[in-house]
Design an enzyme around this catalytic site. Sequence first.
Site, mmCIF file in Angstrom:
data_model
loop_
_atom_site.group_PDB
_atom_site.id
_atom_site.type_symbol
_atom_site.label_atom_id
_atom_site.label_comp_id
_atom_site.label_asym_id
_atom_site.label_seq_id
_atom_site.Cartn_x
_atom_site.Cartn_y
_atom_site.Cartn_z
ATOM 1 C CE1 TYR A 87 16.373 67.986 32.509
ATOM 2 C CE2 TYR A 87 18.633 67.913 33.310
ATOM 3 C CZ TYR A 87 17.411 68.545 33.242
ATOM 4 O OH TYR A 87 17.214 69.730 33.902
ATOM 5 C CG ASN A 108 6.288 70.345 35.412
ATOM 6 O OD1 ASN A 108 5.068 70.257 35.448
ATOM 7 N ND2 ASN A 108 7.065 69.892 36.383
ATOM 8 C CB CYS A 116 10.606 69.330 36.688
ATOM 9 S SG CYS A 116 10.070 70.937 37.279
ATOM 10 C CG HIS A 117 12.581 69.714 42.594
ATOM 11 N ND1 HIS A 117 11.204 69.621 42.540
ATOM 12 C CD2 HIS A 117 12.970 69.043 43.707
ATOM 13 C CE1 HIS A 117 10.777 68.925 43.582
ATOM 14 N NE2 HIS A 117 11.833 68.554 44.304
ATOM 15 C CD GLU A 142 12.572 66.714 47.313
ATOM 16 O OE1 GLU A 142 13.156 65.765 46.745
ATOM 17 O OE2 GLU A 142 11.541 67.226 46.861
#
Length: 146
Positions: A87, A108, A116-117, A142
């Site tokens: 952040y 979002n 945003c993850h 991912e």
Amino acid sequence: MNTYSGRYPFGYWHVIVWWSDERIIRVSFSRNPDVTDGDIPAVIRLYLNGKNRNLSMLKSSATEDGHPYCGIYRIVKEIPYGETMTYGEVAKKAGTNARVVGTAMKRNPTPLIIPCHRVVAKSGTGGFTPSVEIKEALLRMEGVKI
């Protein structure tokens, strides 16, 4: 302008997408499988199955000029697949503070499209609406170690 909606399973959740011919309007998550009928764009289905790493061609209404967090969302949209930023790092690039970035992530309207993850806390995963388990599952998919 035509608007469409659909849902697709992701673990114990369903990803619900509303879109037009031009852009993704909204993405949300629900445990209720009866939320909406219809299919979602193929590129998002492929992503949710771990077969597509790139959603950058999809446009989000939140990155358009005039949206209150468009600058933050544009930065987050550029975080590559399988990578994260804190952040604080996003805040520094955006010229704001980490709390503002956290608020932007919570609000979002198009998660996945604005990933945003991939924005994490300095000392952990951080939050995710509606459940941090979705964020953790997306990061694991991912290849991010959490």
